[in-house]
Motif scaffolding. Structure first.
Motif, PDB file in Angstrom:
ATOM      1  N   LEU A  14       0.847  -1.199   0.000  1.00 12.73           N
ATOM      2  CA  LEU A  14       0.000   0.000   0.000  1.00 12.73           C
ATOM      3  C   LEU A  14       0.876   1.240   0.000  1.00 12.73           C
ATOM      4  CD1 LEU A  14      -2.763  -1.228   2.454  1.00 12.73           C
ATOM      5  CD2 LEU A  14      -2.985  -0.841   0.001  1.00 12.73           C
ATOM      6  N   PRO A  15       0.423   2.324  -0.634  1.00  8.58           N
ATOM      7  CA  PRO A  15       1.248   3.536  -0.753  1.00  8.58           C
ATOM      8  C   PRO A  15       1.695   4.071   0.609  1.00  8.58           C
ATOM      9  CG  PRO A  15      -0.726   3.712  -2.107  1.00  8.58           C
ATOM     10  CD  PRO A  15      -0.874   2.471  -1.289  1.00  8.58           C
ATOM     11  N   HIS A  16       2.986   4.325   0.714  1.00  6.05           N
ATOM     12  CA  HIS A  16       3.612   4.936   1.895  1.00  6.05           C
ATOM     13  C   HIS A  16       3.491   4.092   3.158  1.00  6.05           C
ATOM     14  CE1 HIS A  16       4.267   8.499  -0.529  1.00  6.05           C
ATOM     15  NE2 HIS A  16       3.007   8.408  -0.912  1.00  6.05           N
ATOM     16  N   ALA A  17       3.276   2.796   3.010  1.00  4.54           N
ATOM     17  CA  ALA A  17       3.192   1.904   4.166  1.00  4.54           C
ATOM     18  C   ALA A  17       4.592   1.641   4.707  1.00  4.54           C
ATOM     19  CB  ALA A  17       2.521   0.593   3.783  1.00  4.54           C
ATOM     20  N   GLU A  18       4.701   1.684   6.029  1.00  5.59           N
ATOM     21  CA  GLU A  18       5.974   1.446   6.699  1.00  5.59           C
ATOM     22  C   GLU A  18       5.783   0.321   7.711  1.00  5.59           C
ATOM     23  OE1 GLU A  18       6.502   5.179   8.593  1.00  5.59           O
ATOM     24  OE2 GLU A  18       6.643   6.280   6.712  1.00  5.59           O
ATOM     25  N   PRO A  19       6.479  -0.803   7.551  1.00  6.19           N
ATOM     26  CA  PRO A  19       6.378  -1.872   8.550  1.00  6.19           C
ATOM     27  C   PRO A  19       7.232  -1.537   9.770  1.00  6.19           C
ATOM     28  CG  PRO A  19       7.828  -2.541   6.779  1.00  6.19           C
ATOM     29  CD  PRO A  19       7.299  -1.195   6.404  1.00  6.19           C
ATOM     30  N   GLU A  20       6.770  -1.971  10.931  1.00  9.88           N
ATOM     31  CA  GLU A  20       7.527  -1.754  12.158  1.00  9.88           C
ATOM     32  C   GLU A  20       7.157  -2.832  13.173  1.00  9.88           C
ATOM     33  OE1 GLU A  20       7.504   1.593  15.605  1.00  9.88           O
ATOM     34  OE2 GLU A  20       7.764   2.346  13.559  1.00  9.88           O
ATOM     35  N   ARG A  21       8.151  -3.399  13.834  1.00  9.26           N
ATOM     36  CA  ARG A  21       7.919  -4.390  14.890  1.00  9.26           C
ATOM     37  C   ARG A  21       7.808  -3.615  16.204  1.00  9.26           C
ATOM     38  NH1 ARG A  21       8.822 -10.159  15.790  1.00  9.26           N
ATOM     39  NH2 ARG A  21       8.048 -10.249  13.679  1.00  9.26           N
ATOM     40  N   LYS A  22       6.686  -3.844  16.905  1.00  4.90           N
ATOM     41  CA  LYS A  22       6.442  -3.166  18.181  1.00  4.90           C
ATOM     42  C   LYS A  22       6.180  -4.193  19.263  1.00  4.90           C
ATOM     43  CE  LYS A  22       4.262   1.007  16.358  1.00  4.90           C
ATOM     44  NZ  LYS A  22       4.822   2.155  17.017  1.00  4.90           N
ATOM     45  N   TRP A  23       6.443  -3.815  20.461  1.00  9.59           N
ATOM     46  CA  TRP A  23       6.091  -4.588  21.649  1.00  9.59           C
ATOM     47  C   TRP A  23       6.601  -6.026  21.596  1.00  9.59           C
ATOM     48  CZ3 TRP A  23       1.586  -2.298  19.151  1.00  9.59           C
ATOM     49  CH2 TRP A  23       1.409  -0.960  19.513  1.00  9.59           C
ATOM     50  N   GLY A  24       7.642  -6.269  20.860  1.00 11.98           N
ATOM     51  CA  GLY A  24       8.263  -7.586  20.824  1.00 11.98           C
ATOM     52  C   GLY A  24       7.617  -8.604  19.901  1.00 11.98           C
ATOM     53  N   ASN A  25       6.294  -8.648  19.841  1.00 12.92           N
ATOM     54  CA  ASN A  25       5.644  -9.698  19.055  1.00 12.92           C
ATOM     55  C   ASN A  25       4.507  -9.171  18.179  1.00 12.92           C
ATOM     56  OD1 ASN A  25       3.902  -9.097  21.144  1.00 12.92           O
ATOM     57  ND2 ASN A  25       3.142 -11.177  21.336  1.00 12.92           N
ATOM     58  N   LEU A  41       1.474 -11.731  16.889  1.00 17.12           N
ATOM     59  CA  LEU A  41       2.074 -13.058  16.956  1.00 17.12           C
ATOM     60  C   LEU A  41       1.964 -13.573  18.387  1.00 17.12           C
ATOM     61  CD1 LEU A  41       5.312 -12.144  14.977  1.00 17.12           C
ATOM     62  CD2 LEU A  41       3.205 -13.110  14.074  1.00 17.12           C
ATOM     63  N   ASP A  42       1.858 -14.883  18.545  1.00 16.23           N
ATOM     64  CA  ASP A  42       1.801 -15.445  19.897  1.00 16.23           C
ATOM     65  C   ASP A  42       3.221 -15.509  20.479  1.00 16.23           C
ATOM     66  OD1 ASP A  42       3.037 -17.697  18.820  1.00 16.23           O
ATOM     67  OD2 ASP A  42       1.249 -18.954  18.934  1.00 16.23           O
ATOM     68  N   ALA A  43       3.357 -16.059  21.687  1.00 14.78           N
ATOM     69  CA  ALA A  43       4.641 -16.105  22.377  1.00 14.78           C
ATOM     70  C   ALA A  43       5.697 -16.886  21.599  1.00 14.78           C
ATOM     71  CB  ALA A  43       4.456 -16.710  23.763  1.00 14.78           C
ATOM     72  N   ARG A  44       5.269 -17.815  20.774  1.00 11.39           N
ATOM     73  CA  ARG A  44       6.204 -18.609  19.967  1.00 11.39           C
ATOM     74  C   ARG A  44       6.497 -17.995  18.606  1.00 11.39           C
ATOM     75  NH1 ARG A  44       3.623 -24.518  21.046  1.00 11.39           N
ATOM     76  NH2 ARG A  44       4.123 -24.640  23.251  1.00 11.39           N
ATOM     77  N   GLY A  45       5.914 -16.836  18.338  1.00 17.96           N
ATOM     78  CA  GLY A  45       6.134 -16.161  17.062  1.00 17.96           C
ATOM     79  C   GLY A  45       5.228 -16.632  15.949  1.00 17.96           C
ATOM     80  N   ARG A  46       4.183 -17.378  16.307  1.00 21.42           N
ATOM     81  CA  ARG A  46       3.221 -17.852  15.303  1.00 21.42           C
ATOM     82  C   ARG A  46       2.098 -16.829  15.143  1.00 21.42           C
ATOM     83  NH1 ARG A  46       2.254 -23.632  17.887  1.00 21.42           N
ATOM     84  NH2 ARG A  46       1.545 -22.145  19.427  1.00 21.42           N
ATOM     85  N   PRO A  47       1.544 -16.700  13.947  1.00 19.23           N
ATOM     86  CA  PRO A  47       0.451 -15.749  13.716  1.00 19.23           C
ATOM     87  C   PRO A  47      -0.751 -16.026  14.608  1.00 19.23           C
ATOM     88  CG  PRO A  47       1.285 -16.612  11.650  1.00 19.23           C
ATOM     89  CD  PRO A  47       1.929 -17.408  12.733  1.00 19.23           C
ATOM     90  N   ALA A  48      -1.313 -14.976  15.160  1.00 15.91           N
ATOM     91  CA  ALA A  48      -2.477 -15.132  16.037  1.00 15.91           C
ATOM     92  C   ALA A  48      -3.670 -14.297  15.565  1.00 15.91           C
ATOM     93  CB  ALA A  48      -2.115 -14.756  17.473  1.00 15.91           C
ATOM     94  N   ASP A  49      -3.498 -12.992  15.439  1.00 17.66           N
ATOM     95  CA  ASP A  49      -4.615 -12.089  15.118  1.00 17.66           C
ATOM     96  C   ASP A  49      -4.218 -11.087  14.043  1.00 17.66           C
ATOM     97  OD1 ASP A  49      -6.142 -13.169  17.168  1.00 17.66           O
ATOM     98  OD2 ASP A  49      -5.898 -11.470  18.507  1.00 17.66           O
ATOM     99  N   LEU A  50      -5.242 -10.554  13.372  1.00 19.94           N
ATOM    100  CA  LEU A  50      -5.101  -9.439  12.453  1.00 19.94           C
ATOM    101  C   LEU A  50      -6.044  -8.347  12.949  1.00 19.94           C
ATOM    102  CD1 LEU A  50      -4.378  -7.986   9.753  1.00 19.94           C
ATOM    103  CD2 LEU A  50      -6.270  -9.268   8.724  1.00 19.94           C
ATOM    104  N   TRP A  51      -5.523  -7.161  13.172  1.00 20.84           N
ATOM    105  CA  TRP A  51      -6.340  -6.026  13.609  1.00 20.84           C
ATOM    106  C   TRP A  51      -6.274  -4.939  12.547  1.00 20.84           C
ATOM    107  CZ3 TRP A  51      -4.824  -4.671  19.362  1.00 20.84           C
ATOM    108  CH2 TRP A  51      -4.909  -5.820  20.158  1.00 20.84           C
ATOM    109  N   PHE A  52      -7.403  -4.244  12.330  1.00 21.26           N
ATOM    110  CA  PHE A  52      -7.427  -3.121  11.401  1.00 21.26           C
ATOM    111  C   PHE A  52      -8.631  -2.236  11.687  1.00 21.26           C
ATOM    112  CE2 PHE A  52      -9.234  -6.873   9.418  1.00 21.26           C
ATOM    113  CZ  PHE A  52     -10.490  -6.445   9.042  1.00 21.26           C
ATOM    114  N   LYS A  53      -8.590  -1.042  11.151  1.00 22.94           N
ATOM    115  CA  LYS A  53      -9.639  -0.038  11.351  1.00 22.94           C
ATOM    116  C   LYS A  53     -10.745  -0.249  10.315  1.00 22.94           C
ATOM    117  CE  LYS A  53      -9.963   4.968  11.899  1.00 22.94           C
ATOM    118  NZ  LYS A  53     -10.354   4.914  13.294  1.00 22.94           N
TER     119      LYS A  53
END
Length: 155
Positions: A14-25, A41-53
């Protein structure tokens, strides 16, 4: 079946999207330091949830679906969380993520929107409007009816 790698690609393209890792997981995707998608991501680094507006009028519709709930901490701002997004088709999630991106861009100042190459758009309300009846104190004035006045969350 949607993979987190596919979701990351959708967000990153997506235009001007910047990825960033926050809060460790948590992988976040931002436009001008404003988040539009979160991959938890869960504690093991596996995908858990997708959040969006989402738009205010779609919030209840989406949260009535199985696997979709109000996003913790962000629901009041119109965010939803999808448990196990791999159960949804990418064709269904892509337009929702793209709309989330556009909603966040609309919240930026119009001069910034123009600088980023977007057609300026006003920020839509994050909450549904409510009707409030104003009671007149004292005698009633002719011509003033007790009609409800539309009041948004910003009024």
């Amino acid at each position: 079946m949607t993979t987190f790698d596919a979701l990351r690609r959708v967000c990153a393209l997506l235009p001007h999207a910047e990825p960033e890792r926050k809060w460790g997981n948590v992988d976040t995707f931002l436009v001008r330091r404003k988040m539009f998608a979160i991959l938890v991501l869960d504690a093991r680094g596996r995908p858990a949830d997708l959040w969006f507006k989402v738009d205010a009028e779609r919030f209840l519709e989406l949260t009535d679906r199985p696997g979709v709930r109000p996003a913790p901490y962000l629901a009041r701002a119109g965010w939803v969380a999808i448990d196990e997004p791999r159960r949804f088709a990418l064709a269904e999630l892509r337009p929702l993520i793209e709309r989330s991106h556009r909603l966040v861009v609309a919240g930026l100042p119009q001069r910034v929107q123009r600088a980023l190459g977007f057609e300026p758009m006003r920020k839509p309300p994050t909450r549904a409007a409510r009707v409030v009846v104003r009671q007149a104190d004292g005698p009633r004035h002719p011509g003033l009816a007790d009609t409800p006045r539309l009041v948004t969350s910003r009024s």
